[in-house]
Scaffold this motif. Structure first.
Motif, PDB file in Angstrom:
ATOM      1  N   GLN A  84       0.830  -1.203   0.000  1.00  0.00           N
ATOM      2  CA  GLN A  84       0.000   0.000   0.000  1.00  0.00           C
ATOM      3  C   GLN A  84       0.871   1.262   0.000  1.00  0.00           C
ATOM      4  O   GLN A  84       0.570   2.229  -0.708  1.00  0.00           O
ATOM      5  CB  GLN A  84      -0.933  -0.006   1.212  1.00  0.00           C
ATOM      6  N   VAL A  85       1.932   1.239   0.761  1.00  0.00           N
ATOM      7  CA  VAL A  85       2.845   2.384   0.811  1.00  0.00           C
ATOM      8  C   VAL A  85       3.471   2.603  -0.567  1.00  0.00           C
ATOM      9  O   VAL A  85       3.499   3.727  -1.081  1.00  0.00           O
ATOM     10  CB  VAL A  85       3.925   2.185   1.898  1.00  0.00           C
ATOM     11  N   ALA A  86       3.973   1.547  -1.172  1.00  0.00           N
ATOM     12  CA  ALA A  86       4.609   1.666  -2.491  1.00  0.00           C
ATOM     13  C   ALA A  86       3.616   2.160  -3.544  1.00  0.00           C
ATOM     14  O   ALA A  86       3.971   2.980  -4.398  1.00  0.00           O
ATOM     15  CB  ALA A  86       5.207   0.321  -2.911  1.00  0.00           C
ATOM     16  N   TRP A  87       2.384   1.683  -3.476  1.00  0.00           N
ATOM     17  CA  TRP A  87       1.357   2.129  -4.435  1.00  0.00           C
ATOM     18  C   TRP A  87       1.156   3.640  -4.324  1.00  0.00           C
ATOM     19  O   TRP A  87       1.066   4.327  -5.336  1.00  0.00           O
ATOM     20  CB  TRP A  87       0.051   1.397  -4.177  1.00  0.00           C
ATOM     21  N   ARG A  88       1.094   4.136  -3.093  1.00  0.00           N
ATOM     22  CA  ARG A  88       0.911   5.583  -2.897  1.00  0.00           C
ATOM     23  C   ARG A  88       2.144   6.359  -3.354  1.00  0.00           C
ATOM     24  O   ARG A  88       2.033   7.368  -4.043  1.00  0.00           O
ATOM     25  CB  ARG A  88       0.621   5.897  -1.427  1.00  0.00           C
ATOM     26  N   GLU A  89       3.316   5.900  -2.933  1.00  0.00           N
ATOM     27  CA  GLU A  89       4.545   6.620  -3.257  1.00  0.00           C
ATOM     28  C   GLU A  89       4.767   6.739  -4.754  1.00  0.00           C
ATOM     29  O   GLU A  89       5.299   7.738  -5.230  1.00  0.00           O
ATOM     30  CB  GLU A  89       5.749   5.932  -2.614  1.00  0.00           C
ATOM     31  N   LEU A  90       4.383   5.726  -5.498  1.00  0.00           N
ATOM     32  CA  LEU A  90       4.609   5.714  -6.948  1.00  0.00           C
ATOM     33  C   LEU A  90       3.368   6.118  -7.745  1.00  0.00           C
ATOM     34  O   LEU A  90       3.388   6.039  -8.971  1.00  0.00           O
ATOM     35  CB  LEU A  90       5.111   4.335  -7.387  1.00  0.00           C
ATOM     36  N   ASN A  91       2.325   6.546  -7.044  1.00  0.00           N
ATOM     37  CA  ASN A  91       1.094   6.969  -7.733  1.00  0.00           C
ATOM     38  C   ASN A  91       0.665   5.953  -8.791  1.00  0.00           C
ATOM     39  O   ASN A  91       0.446   6.293  -9.950  1.00  0.00           O
ATOM     40  CB  ASN A  91       1.287   8.344  -8.378  1.00  0.00           C
ATOM     41  N   PRO A 136       3.626  -0.954 -15.790  1.00  0.00           N
ATOM     42  CA  PRO A 136       5.002  -0.595 -15.382  1.00  0.00           C
ATOM     43  C   PRO A 136       5.054  -0.031 -13.959  1.00  0.00           C
ATOM     44  O   PRO A 136       5.979  -0.340 -13.204  1.00  0.00           O
ATOM     45  CB  PRO A 136       5.416   0.470 -16.412  1.00  0.00           C
ATOM     46  N   ARG A 137       4.060   0.766 -13.571  1.00  0.00           N
ATOM     47  CA  ARG A 137       4.038   1.315 -12.212  1.00  0.00           C
ATOM     48  C   ARG A 137       3.728   0.221 -11.191  1.00  0.00           C
ATOM     49  O   ARG A 137       4.250   0.246 -10.077  1.00  0.00           O
ATOM     50  CB  ARG A 137       3.034   2.464 -12.116  1.00  0.00           C
ATOM     51  N   ILE A 138       2.873  -0.730 -11.570  1.00  0.00           N
ATOM     52  CA  ILE A 138       2.569  -1.858 -10.679  1.00  0.00           C
ATOM     53  C   ILE A 138       3.847  -2.653 -10.411  1.00  0.00           C
ATOM     54  O   ILE A 138       4.167  -2.957  -9.260  1.00  0.00           O
ATOM     55  CB  ILE A 138       1.464  -2.752 -11.274  1.00  0.00           C
ATOM     56  N   ARG A 139       4.594  -2.966 -11.467  1.00  0.00           N
ATOM     57  CA  ARG A 139       5.844  -3.718 -11.303  1.00  0.00           C
ATOM     58  C   ARG A 139       6.820  -2.938 -10.426  1.00  0.00           C
ATOM     59  O   ARG A 139       7.450  -3.497  -9.529  1.00  0.00           O
ATOM     60  CB  ARG A 139       6.481  -4.040 -12.649  1.00  0.00           C
ATOM     61  N   ALA A 140       6.953  -1.645 -10.676  1.00  0.00           N
ATOM     62  CA  ALA A 140       7.868  -0.817  -9.884  1.00  0.00           C
ATOM     63  C   ALA A 140       7.441  -0.792  -8.413  1.00  0.00           C
ATOM     64  O   ALA A 140       8.294  -0.853  -7.515  1.00  0.00           O
ATOM     65  CB  ALA A 140       7.918   0.601 -10.449  1.00  0.00           C
ATOM     66  N   ALA A 141       6.144  -0.715  -8.150  1.00  0.00           N
ATOM     67  CA  ALA A 141       5.656  -0.698  -6.769  1.00  0.00           C
ATOM     68  C   ALA A 141       5.927  -2.028  -6.070  1.00  0.00           C
ATOM     69  O   ALA A 141       6.286  -2.054  -4.890  1.00  0.00           O
ATOM     70  CB  ALA A 141       4.170  -0.360  -6.733  1.00  0.00           C
ATOM     71  N   ALA A 146       9.146  -4.857  -2.125  1.00  0.00           N
ATOM     72  CA  ALA A 146      10.066  -5.951  -1.836  1.00  0.00           C
ATOM     73  C   ALA A 146      11.438  -5.435  -1.402  1.00  0.00           C
ATOM     74  O   ALA A 146      12.314  -6.234  -1.069  1.00  0.00           O
ATOM     75  CB  ALA A 146      10.208  -6.856  -3.060  1.00  0.00           C
ATOM     76  N   GLY A 147      11.618  -4.123  -1.434  1.00  0.00           N
ATOM     77  CA  GLY A 147      12.909  -3.554  -1.041  1.00  0.00           C
ATOM     78  C   GLY A 147      13.967  -3.669  -2.108  1.00  0.00           C
ATOM     79  O   GLY A 147      15.151  -3.562  -1.821  1.00  0.00           O
ATOM     80  N   GLN A 148      13.536  -3.879  -3.362  1.00  0.00           N
ATOM     81  CA  GLN A 148      14.514  -4.054  -4.451  1.00  0.00           C
ATOM     82  C   GLN A 148      14.919  -2.734  -5.096  1.00  0.00           C
ATOM     83  O   GLN A 148      15.889  -2.707  -5.837  1.00  0.00           O
ATOM     84  CB  GLN A 148      13.934  -4.976  -5.525  1.00  0.00           C
ATOM     85  N   GLU A 149      14.162  -1.671  -4.853  1.00  0.00           N
ATOM     86  CA  GLU A 149      14.501  -0.379  -5.437  1.00  0.00           C
ATOM     87  C   GLU A 149      14.532   0.675  -4.342  1.00  0.00           C
ATOM     88  O   GLU A 149      13.645   0.718  -3.504  1.00  0.00           O
ATOM     89  CB  GLU A 149      13.490   0.014  -6.512  1.00  0.00           C
ATOM     90  N   ALA A 150      15.517   1.476  -4.382  1.00  0.00           N
ATOM     91  CA  ALA A 150      15.660   2.531  -3.360  1.00  0.00           C
ATOM     92  C   ALA A 150      14.710   3.681  -3.674  1.00  0.00           C
ATOM     93  O   ALA A 150      14.368   3.929  -4.818  1.00  0.00           O
ATOM     94  CB  ALA A 150      17.093   3.030  -3.345  1.00  0.00           C
ATOM     95  N   GLY A 151      14.312   4.369  -2.582  1.00  0.00           N
ATOM     96  CA  GLY A 151      13.501   5.565  -2.576  1.00  0.00           C
ATOM     97  C   GLY A 151      12.887   5.912  -3.825  1.00  0.00           C
ATOM     98  O   GLY A 151      12.132   6.535  -4.265  1.00  0.00           O
TER      99      GLY A 151
END
Length: 151
Positions: A84-91, A136-141, A146-151
């Motif tokens: 949920q956090v990643a979804w918000r952060e990456l819009n 692409p945004r779903i994959r990035a999120a 998973a902690g595979q991409e920084a900030g």
């Protein structure tokens, strides 16, 4: 029938073949899971049943008897689940209709495989459809969760 929904004991006295989705939405007021195709093809209705990602539109209540059901509302009490956090952060969301199902599928994937490859993500997430094409945004999120991409 007795079951647990988002950690709360619940009972159901209706038709055993009624889809779980209708119980969640109409009887419990948990409207995060959406009706999309009604055939288990799009993933908008996805919930976890005993930890397994499941299409609630084609799951009869009889299957949920005695089970632990988790909806998007129960994934985290304060929307702090990493997905949920990643979804918000990456819009990630565009129209947003499919996104709760996408997040539930992603959470199930990460619970089973905390370090998924792109191929793992594609294989699991291909069960969910996003008409807006936010893949692409779903994959990035998912990678961020998973902690595979920084900030």
């Amino acid at each position: 029938m007795d079951l647990t929904v988002n950690g709360q004991p619940r009972s159901f006295e209706g038709e055993a073949e009624m889809p779980l989705l209708w119980y969640l939405r109409d009887e419990l007021g948990l409207t995060g899971s959406k009706f999309g195709c009604g055939a288990g093809y799009c993933g908008a209705c996805l919930v976890h049943i005993d930890g397994v990602a499941s299409f609630s539109c084609v799951t009869p209540m009889s299957v949920a008897e005695g089970a632990e059901v988790v909806t998007i509302e129960g994934l985290s009490p304060d929307a702090s689940h990493p997905v949920q956090v990643a979804w918000r952060e990456l819009n990630v969301a565009q129209c947003g209709y499919c996104q709760t199902g996408q997040m539930m599928q992603a959470a199930a994937l990460l619970a089973e495989n905390p370090d998924p490859t792109d191929e793992d993500i594609e294989a699991v997430m291909s069960q969910n459809i996003c008409r807006c094409g936010t893949y692409p945004r779903i994959r990035a999120a998912i990678k961020r969760a998973a902690g595979q991409e920084a900030g």
